[in-house]
Design an enzyme around this catalytic site. Structure first.
Site: not given
Ligand SMILES: Cc1cc2nc3c(=O)[nH]c(=O)nc-3n(C[C@H](O)[C@H](O)[C@H](O)CO)c2cc1C
Ligand SMILES: Nc1c(NC[C@H](O)[C@H](O)[C@H](O)CO)[nH]c(=O)[nH]c1=O
Length: 237
Positions: A2, A47, A54, A56, A72, A110, A156
């Site tokens: 992302f 995703s 993240c 699914t 999970a 993550h 930032t």
């Molecule tokens: C491609 C991808 C898909 C994921 N899908 C899930 C999901 O459906 N449910 C979930 O609990 N964690 C999911 N995870 C893990 C989750 O993002 C992770 O446990 C948290 O961000 C905490 O580190 C996914 C991670 C990845 C990379």
């Molecule tokens: N880097 C900073 C941002 N970035 C933009 C945001 O991530 C974006 O507007 C939002 O995700 C909606 O799409 N915005 C801030 O206000 N301050 C930062 O330092």
């Protein structure tokens, strides 16, 4: 992967602690609505970054206005998704495709840990938020002017206090209208993903140093030998 540029704020329509349906996977599940704009090209298994996590897609309705995800145990431990309730608002972003501009930074989805909002101070039309990490060890990856993803929003870092494990960000008015953070008060929690770059560099240095210490012909081993030899010859004089 992302970018941390939130596309849409969605609403939790349903949160089940034990979903025995096929799409619930016999665990925690959540259905999110108010997000038709990001579901126009949705597929099962896509995703979607939800408050920085993240997740699914396991089900979506025919009108493509809502989607379901399973949550999970590891996700519940690491993030604050377990605090969501019906009507909670969530930041949403689809995974990048080949046409996305990298306006934010590389966000994996993550979540590393959660942080608490310790201060929320208006600064003109911006808001400065200060956070304290639950797991202090992640402070070493947070640097002034570095990237951080907070509830999936690329921001930032404007200030860091390593003594108190606190750091700040500044939120401009454009972002305030696009993400959920302005609705959160002091004491509320957020999901934190630190920038991957710091973790990768640290691991490479660790591996490289370990390899060099194992190899007596490495630059590091030779340096240590020469220092020890010099000291020994000084002591023997
Ligand atoms: C491609 C991808 C898909 C994921 N899908 C899930 C999901 O459906 N449910 C979930 O609990 N964690 C999911 N995870 C893990 C989750 O993002 C992770 O446990 C948290 O961000 C905490 O580190 C996914 C991670 C990845 C990379
Ligand atoms: N880097 C900073 C941002 N970035 C933009 C945001 O991530 C974006 O507007 C939002 O995700 C909606 O799409 N915005 C801030 O206000 N301050 C930062 O330092």
């Amino acid at each position: 992967m992302f970018t941390g540029l939130v596309e849409q704020i969605g609403t939790v329509l349903e949160y089940k602690d034990q979903d025995t349906s096929a799409s619930g996977g016999n665990g925690v599940s959540m259905t999110i609505g108010d997000c038709a704009s990001i579901l126009t090209d949705v597929h099962l298994g896509d995703s979607i970054c939800t408050n920085g996590v993240c997740l699914t897609v396991t089900e979506f309705n025919e009108e493509q206005t809502q989607f379901k995800v399973g949550i999970a145990p590891e996700t519940l431990r690491r993030s604050n998704l377990g605090d969501l309730k019906v009507d909670s608002k969530v930041n949403l972003e689809r995974a990048v495709n080949s046409e996305v501009r990298m306006g934010g930074h590389v966000v994996q989805g993550h979540v590393d840990t959660v942080a608490e909002i310790t201060k929320r101070v208006p600064d003109g039309n911006a808001i400065t938020f200060t956070f304290q990490l639950r797991d202090k060890e992640y402070m070493s990856y947070i640097v002034e002017k570095g990237f951080i993803a907070i509830d999936g929003t690329s921001l930032t870092v404007t200030d860091v206090n390593y003594d108190t494990s606190e750091f700040s960000i500044m939120m401009v008015s454009y972002t305030q209208a696009k993400v959920i953070m302005p609705s959160k008060k002091e004491g509320a929690t957020v999901n934190i993903e630190v920038d991957l770059t710091g973790k990768l560099i640290e691991k490479q240095i660790e591996i490289n140093l370990a390899n060099q210490i194992e190899n007596e012909n490495s630059a590091l081993s030779k340096l240590i030998s020469s220092i020890v030899d010099k000291k020994l010859s000084q002591l023997s004089k």
